[in-house]
Structures are given as structure tokens and as C-alpha cells.
Scaffold this motif. Structure first.
Motif, PDB file in Angstrom:
ATOM      1  N   GLY A 194       0.821  -1.212   0.000  1.00  0.00           N
ATOM      2  CA  GLY A 194       0.000   0.000   0.000  1.00  0.00           C
ATOM      3  C   GLY A 194       0.853   1.260   0.000  1.00  0.00           C
ATOM      4  O   GLY A 194       2.079   1.192  -0.059  1.00  0.00           O
ATOM      5  N   ALA A 195       0.200   2.400   0.119  1.00  0.00           N
ATOM      6  CA  ALA A 195       0.900   3.687   0.033  1.00  0.00           C
ATOM      7  C   ALA A 195       1.865   3.894   1.187  1.00  0.00           C
ATOM      8  O   ALA A 195       2.826   4.645   1.078  1.00  0.00           O
ATOM      9  CB  ALA A 195      -0.119   4.822   0.002  1.00  0.00           C
ATOM     10  N   LEU A 196       1.595   3.212   2.302  1.00  0.00           N
ATOM     11  CA  LEU A 196       2.435   3.403   3.481  1.00  0.00           C
ATOM     12  C   LEU A 196       3.442   2.258   3.666  1.00  0.00           C
ATOM     13  O   LEU A 196       4.212   2.260   4.615  1.00  0.00           O
ATOM     14  CB  LEU A 196       1.573   3.507   4.748  1.00  0.00           C
ATOM     15  CG  LEU A 196       1.049   4.882   5.136  1.00  0.00           C
ATOM     16  CD1 LEU A 196       0.191   5.469   4.049  1.00  0.00           C
ATOM     17  CD2 LEU A 196       0.305   4.831   6.455  1.00  0.00           C
ATOM     18  N   LEU A 197       3.403   1.271   2.764  1.00  0.00           N
ATOM     19  CA  LEU A 197       4.211   0.057   2.924  1.00  0.00           C
ATOM     20  C   LEU A 197       3.963  -0.526   4.316  1.00  0.00           C
ATOM     21  O   LEU A 197       4.873  -0.777   5.109  1.00  0.00           O
ATOM     22  CB  LEU A 197       5.711   0.343   2.696  1.00  0.00           C
ATOM     23  CG  LEU A 197       6.065   0.807   1.276  1.00  0.00           C
ATOM     24  CD1 LEU A 197       5.996   2.331   1.171  1.00  0.00           C
ATOM     25  CD2 LEU A 197       7.432   0.304   0.858  1.00  0.00           C
ATOM     26  N   VAL A 221      -0.403 -11.174  17.504  1.00  0.00           N
ATOM     27  CA  VAL A 221      -0.781 -10.417  16.304  1.00  0.00           C
ATOM     28  C   VAL A 221      -0.681  -8.917  16.588  1.00  0.00           C
ATOM     29  O   VAL A 221      -1.128  -8.450  17.641  1.00  0.00           O
ATOM     30  CB  VAL A 221      -2.212 -10.795  15.842  1.00  0.00           C
ATOM     31  CG1 VAL A 221      -2.754  -9.791  14.815  1.00  0.00           C
ATOM     32  CG2 VAL A 221      -2.222 -12.211  15.260  1.00  0.00           C
ATOM     33  N   PHE A 222      -0.049  -8.212  15.657  1.00  0.00           N
ATOM     34  CA  PHE A 222       0.065  -6.749  15.736  1.00  0.00           C
ATOM     35  C   PHE A 222      -0.309  -6.175  14.375  1.00  0.00           C
ATOM     36  O   PHE A 222      -0.319  -6.902  13.381  1.00  0.00           O
ATOM     37  CB  PHE A 222       1.508  -6.335  16.063  1.00  0.00           C
ATOM     38  CG  PHE A 222       1.979  -6.797  17.414  1.00  0.00           C
ATOM     39  CD1 PHE A 222       1.807  -5.993  18.531  1.00  0.00           C
ATOM     40  CD2 PHE A 222       2.592  -8.044  17.569  1.00  0.00           C
ATOM     41  CE1 PHE A 222       2.233  -6.414  19.784  1.00  0.00           C
ATOM     42  CE2 PHE A 222       3.024  -8.468  18.827  1.00  0.00           C
ATOM     43  CZ  PHE A 222       2.849  -7.661  19.933  1.00  0.00           C
ATOM     44  N   LYS A 223      -0.582  -4.888  14.364  1.00  0.00           N
ATOM     45  CA  LYS A 223      -0.766  -4.223  13.080  1.00  0.00           C
ATOM     46  C   LYS A 223       0.596  -4.214  12.387  1.00  0.00           C
ATOM     47  O   LYS A 223       1.622  -3.986  13.040  1.00  0.00           O
ATOM     48  CB  LYS A 223      -1.261  -2.796  13.303  1.00  0.00           C
ATOM     49  CG  LYS A 223      -1.729  -2.095  12.040  1.00  0.00           C
ATOM     50  CD  LYS A 223      -2.198  -0.686  12.352  1.00  0.00           C
ATOM     51  CE  LYS A 223      -1.030   0.105  12.894  1.00  0.00           C
ATOM     52  NZ  LYS A 223      -1.423   1.352  13.545  1.00  0.00           N
ATOM     53  N   VAL A 224       0.603  -4.484  11.094  1.00  0.00           N
ATOM     54  CA  VAL A 224       1.862  -4.389  10.338  1.00  0.00           C
ATOM     55  C   VAL A 224       2.252  -2.914  10.282  1.00  0.00           C
ATOM     56  O   VAL A 224       1.505  -2.112   9.734  1.00  0.00           O
ATOM     57  CB  VAL A 224       1.680  -4.945   8.904  1.00  0.00           C
ATOM     58  CG1 VAL A 224       2.951  -4.742   8.092  1.00  0.00           C
ATOM     59  CG2 VAL A 224       1.275  -6.407   8.957  1.00  0.00           C
ATOM     60  N   PRO A 225       3.391  -2.530  10.857  1.00  0.00           N
ATOM     61  CA  PRO A 225       3.712  -1.097  10.869  1.00  0.00           C
ATOM     62  C   PRO A 225       4.043  -0.583   9.476  1.00  0.00           C
ATOM     63  O   PRO A 225       4.564  -1.307   8.637  1.00  0.00           O
ATOM     64  CB  PRO A 225       4.923  -1.009  11.797  1.00  0.00           C
ATOM     65  CG  PRO A 225       5.531  -2.364  11.771  1.00  0.00           C
ATOM     66  CD  PRO A 225       4.410  -3.339  11.536  1.00  0.00           C
ATOM     67  N   GLN A 226       3.721   0.669   9.248  1.00  0.00           N
ATOM     68  CA  GLN A 226       4.100   1.323   7.987  1.00  0.00           C
ATOM     69  C   GLN A 226       5.619   1.492   7.970  1.00  0.00           C
ATOM     70  O   GLN A 226       6.273   1.467   9.017  1.00  0.00           O
ATOM     71  CB  GLN A 226       3.414   2.682   7.877  1.00  0.00           C
ATOM     72  CG  GLN A 226       3.749   3.636   9.016  1.00  0.00           C
ATOM     73  CD  GLN A 226       3.656   5.090   8.627  1.00  0.00           C
ATOM     74  OE1 GLN A 226       4.011   5.468   7.510  1.00  0.00           O
ATOM     75  NE2 GLN A 226       3.197   5.918   9.542  1.00  0.00           N
TER      76      GLN A 226
END
Lengths: 336, 336
Positions: free
Chosen positions: B221-224, B263-268
């Protein structure tokens, strides 16, 4: 008809004369703010100033990694921190209120008790201060700075003739150089330069009250203060009027001289309206209240509400312009 | 001679073809950064953005008077704080690392565990967070804001149709509006828009390695990143490779679902080179080391030193440009 014209012109002449007199009195007591605050021992070079600005915002040299000069002197709050007493590393409470860093270099000394001779000494000693940066040693700080690659380059540029550019002494010189640029002229300076309508009629009346009351006998010079030390409470003990939680003996604790009891540096009044709370212990939040207390305990004067308001309006005219450079935060180098 | 020309043009064609292919692959995985991150429920008006920027720097709404959004998200440090875990009011340790606020509004959710739906909710809940602002109640915050005269005017301008403009909900909306402006495009965006030489050959090689290794399957995505939640440690437990001091069960502690363990949010990855240390617990300082660990525990890949360096160089190209507005601190109103 003739009589009316005559009395109008007399009134105008009187107004002019009184305006001229006020400017003359103001010039005797104060002076326009210099553009920078030069130092004989710290030449102001662009490379040094640029590095100093970065180091001013640098937290990695503190023991908790959260403390930089900007922590207690954020420019959003006109170089002060809006706290009674500052909080340094790990939230530790400092013994006194953080005065603004704006124009601070123009004072005779630094800190409320004048126990730092200049901004460079202040910056250097703050590093090892237990309540400020809390760094364990100068060597520790130097190692931290050396570990950030970009600083190796920037210190070399700022101190091209030094065999060892990265040092705590140079850290302090760079920050000092930056702080010597923090001049914030206001409409009051334009007035001092002769542009009479730079101040409103109310502000000019306030200036008159300020001088007439006797405030200017200590709050003098380009900074309206910062030129001398004085006993806080010449007429009455300060703690009977402020909301001080304990008695601070001021310079006495530095010099151990009886005459220095309750003596503090007279604080400058530049940007004073923006740097609440007031006094060495930040014990008073309202500027109007601070003005009333000062008149009482220093001069034995009970200011009326009108006089207080008048002085307050004048003090607000000392709120200066922060240059774009001051309010632009520097981007700091990557951690390596 | 003909042969040489032929082979040169074949080589050039191949290079073009491979460049074209890389751009195509990049476009499939990523997208250029939008200029702002709009919201359906929070219209971005100038008055709201201006107020939000001020509130982002406002410490007076915290229990210790030292905590603002900018404390853990200073722009000098690219919107992060360079600490393993942030320190909020009275130096309290937060449970996780502070991710950068830059481009953060473009994520599916906020916080490492995705337990804040958007930047507005994050801002609102941080006020009462014990480790962040520590405010005792929303009413306390509202009273603080009401006590500062200039905010009465600014909230009214930003929320002209509200019967009660100063509210915690509007505080959050204003800050959200400001944060939705924090887009920091980099050379990578120019590359995505077709300007091939916006990236160096080394960076392009790094991009290729990044995609080939499989990083882009999550960091997209735009934020990788910021588009999904994932288990940290798909192949091997993360704590065996990071320097984590304790095991964080991630979203499991929010949802209590077994499948959400670790589980964590995949960081940008926008500005990732500038926002060390890494991972939810800031347990790794070096970006290269973080890259190696991710390849190992997520993809089971042992990256060579060259591959790691290559990806690192690509990641550095994600360091964006902070607009003058972002790096200019707002001057905050006088305490009344």
C-alpha cells in the motif's frame, strides 16, 4: 473659534511634549533589543548556530532519552514551559521555575540565582544536572554524540580547527551560539526607535505607570531586567504575598553571604505575558497578580486595579516576534 | 561494430524492460502517498487544522503539564520519540513503542494492536490514558481549555455550528484534522509516478530485493504497511530473535481470540530509517538488524549481508519531506 483652535493646538503640543518626554524617559531606562547577543569567547558562525539548534532539540544525550533543552524551553511556549517548576529526566522536579531561553543570552548571568555565568556554562552544566539531563559523565555524552554519524560531520564543520571536535565544551558552545540568536523584538522596540504609534495610548500610559511606580529601577536595559541581582522582598517578605510553598534563600545558598539572603537575579520582562507562571518558584499564575505583588514587596506600593491593568497592558507589548528560524524545528540525524 | 551496437541496444532494452517490470511490480504492491488522509466523519477545514496543530503541542491538558501529543511524537524525530517505550505524564513508562504520527492517519487503525479505530479516537483516548496525558476526566480537560481565553475563539471558529464548541470530542477532531495533513512524500513516490531516476540503482535493487524476499506481501500500500494485522513470528517466535524483555501477546489481549496471539498491526515503513528503535517494544535499535529479524521470523529467510544492506538502502528512500507547516511549531495562547 480662535480660542478653540488655540486650546486644541496647546493640547496637541502638550501631548507631543508628553510623548517626547515619555520616549526620552523610556530611552533612559531601556534600550532596543540587539539582533543577536554576541560573545567574546564564542564566535557566532553559521555552522555552529545550525549545530546548536539541533543539539538544543537533542534528547539522546539525556539519561532517560526524553530530555533536551527544548523540553523545558519549548518555543511553542515562548521558550519557557508553563510549569511552576520544570521536570527533567524521569519527570524529576527541578528546584526552580524555568525562565524563557528567548533573549536570555543578553543577561548578566543565567539561572535565578545567577550561578551560571553565561548560556554556554548553563548548557554544559545542565548535562550532568541530576534534575535536568542526568547524564552520568561528560564522556558518556561525548560517546552518545559520537555514535550518531551525522554529528561527526556537523561538529567538524562547526569546529574545524579542533583536534577533537565532539566534546561537551563544543556541545555547549554550539548551543550557546544558537541561544545568542534568540532575539525577539517587539512593538516596544519600534517605539524606542521613535515610531510613537507602535504602542497604543493604553500601552504608553502603562509604560508611564511602569516607570513612575519604580519598576524600571530594576527592570531596566534592553531586556527590562537581567542586569542585576536584587533581594526579592525589599519591603516585605515575598512569601507572605506569593503562594510560595517554601522559602528559597536565593543567592545566599550559592555565596553563603548574609547580604545575599533572598537575592535573585532580576528577571527580564521580554515575552513576560506568554511565560506564566511567575517568580523563581512559579508560585503565581496571573501576570496581573504578579505585578501587584512586585509593587507591594519591592516598592511598598499598593497598585490600584487600574494601575495594575495599565502596567499589564504595557507588559503585553513586550511579546516579541519569533523568527521563522526559531519556530522551525530541526530534523535530527538518524540513530546509527 | 554492428554486433557491439546490437548488444548495447539489447542491454539497454533489457535494462528498460527490467526497469519497467520493477515499476510495474512496485505499482502492484504500493501506491503513491496521498497529499492528505481525508475522513468521512471529520471534514478538514483550515480552522480545524490550525487549532489541531496547536492542540497537538498543548501540554496544559495533561495532569503533569508536560505531556502533549508532540511529547511522544516530536517532528524533530520524524514524529516518533526515539525511545523503546514512550514516557508519558510524570515520566510513566508506556506499554509499547510510539509509532510515528507522520502518515499514521492512512492506516486501517491506530496503535500497535489496532485498538484505536482512527487518529481521532487515539487522540481522545490518550487524554485519559494513565501512561499518557493522565487527565482525571473529560470535564477536567474541557475546563482547562475553557480557562485559556484564546481557545474559546479558536474552537468557535473551528466548530461554528456546535452549541458547545469546546469539548473533548472536538479536541480530538481538531487534532485528527491536523494529523490527516501529515503526509510526507519521498523520492519513492516520484519513482512510482514514473520518474525512474528518482531512485538510485542501489535503491532500485533494494526495492527488487524487498519484493522478491516477500516483505511486500505485508508491507504494501501507500504506506508500505498499516493495511492489515499479522502475527509477529509466523515462522519462529519473535522473542527468540529480538531483544524483547517480555512476551507481548498483542491483539490477543484486546480480543481474547486465540488466533490473535502475537498479532500486531503491520507497521508502515514510511520514514522508517528515522524512527529507530523498532518493533512494538522498541527492542531493536539498528534498522539493518530489524530487517534481518523480520525476514527470519516472518518469512523464514536468512538474508545475506548484501541483501540486508540492499533493503536498508531502499528503506532509506522512504524518508520523506516534512512540509514547512509540519516543522513550524505553533505559538500557544497565554495562560489566563
Amino acid at each position: 473659534m480662535k480660542k478653540t483652535i488655540l486650546s486644541i493646538s496647546v493640547a496637541i503640543s502638550c501631548a507631543y511634549a508628553s510623548e517626547g518626554l515619555l520616549l526620552q524617559e523610556a530611552k533612559q531606562n531601556f534600550g532596543p533589543l540587539p539582533k543577536t547577543f554576541p560573545s567574546e569567547t564564542n564566535t557566532l558562525t553559521q555552522a555552529k548556530i545550525k549545530l546548536g539548534k539541533m543539539l538544543f532539540h537533542e534528547k539522546r544525550v539525556s539519561i532517560d532519552g526524553t530530555t533536551s533543552c527544548a523540553k523545558c524551553h519549548p518555543f511553542s511556549y515562548y521558550g519557557a514551559d508553563n510549569l511552576e517548576k520544570s521536570r527533567g529526566n524521569f519527570g524529576k522536579l527541578n528546584p526552580r521555575n524555568a525562565p524563557t531561553v528567548l533573549n536570555a543570552a543578553g543577561q548578566i548571568s543565567q539561572h535565578w540565582r545567577g550561578d551560571r555565568k553565561d548560556v554556554e556554562e548553563q548548557a554544559r552544566k545542565a548535562l550532568l544536572g541530576k534534575g535536568s539531563f542526568g547524564a552520568p559523565s561528560n564522556e558518556w555524552v561525548e560517546k552518545k554524540l559520537q555514535s550518531i554519524e551525522q554529528y561527526t560531520v556537523l561538529f567538524k564543520k562547526a569546529f574545524p580547527n579542533d583536534a577533537k571536535p565532539i566534546s561537551v565544551a563544543n556541545y555547549a558552545k554550539a548551543i550557546g551560539a544558537w541561544e545568542r540568536m534568540l532575539s525577539t523584538p517587539s512593538r516596544f522596540d519600534e517605539f524606542l526607535e521613535g515610531r510613537s504609534n507602535a504602542l497604543t495610548q493604553e500601552e504608553k500610559a502603562g509604560l508611564k505607570t511602569f516607570i513612575k511606580t519604580g519598576c524600571a529601577s530594576c527592570h531596566s536595559g534592553a531586556l527590562l531586567g537581567g542586569t542585576m541581582n536584587q533581594k526579592f522582598g525589599m519591603v516585605a517578605p515575598y512569601w507572605e504575598y506569593t503562594k510560595s510553598k517554601k522559602i528559597d534563600e536565593g543567592r545566599y545558598n550559592v555565596t553563603k553571604k548574609e547580604g545575599d539572603k533572598y537575592v535573585f537575579k532580576v528577571p527580564q520582562l521580554r515575552n513576560i505575558a506568554m511565560t506564566s507562571p511567575y517568580f523563581h518558584d512559579g508560585s503565581v499564575t496571573s501576570l496581573k497578580e504578579a505585578v501587584k505583588i512586585m509593587a507591594k514587596v519591592q516598592l511598598g506600593v499598593d497598585l490600584s486595579q487600574e494601575e495594575t491593568q495599565s502596567i499589564y497592558l504595557f507588559l503585553e507589548s513586550l511579546t516579541g516576534k519569533l523568527s521563522q528560524d526559531i519556530v522551525t524545528v530541526p530534523l535530527l540525524p538518524e540513530t546509527n
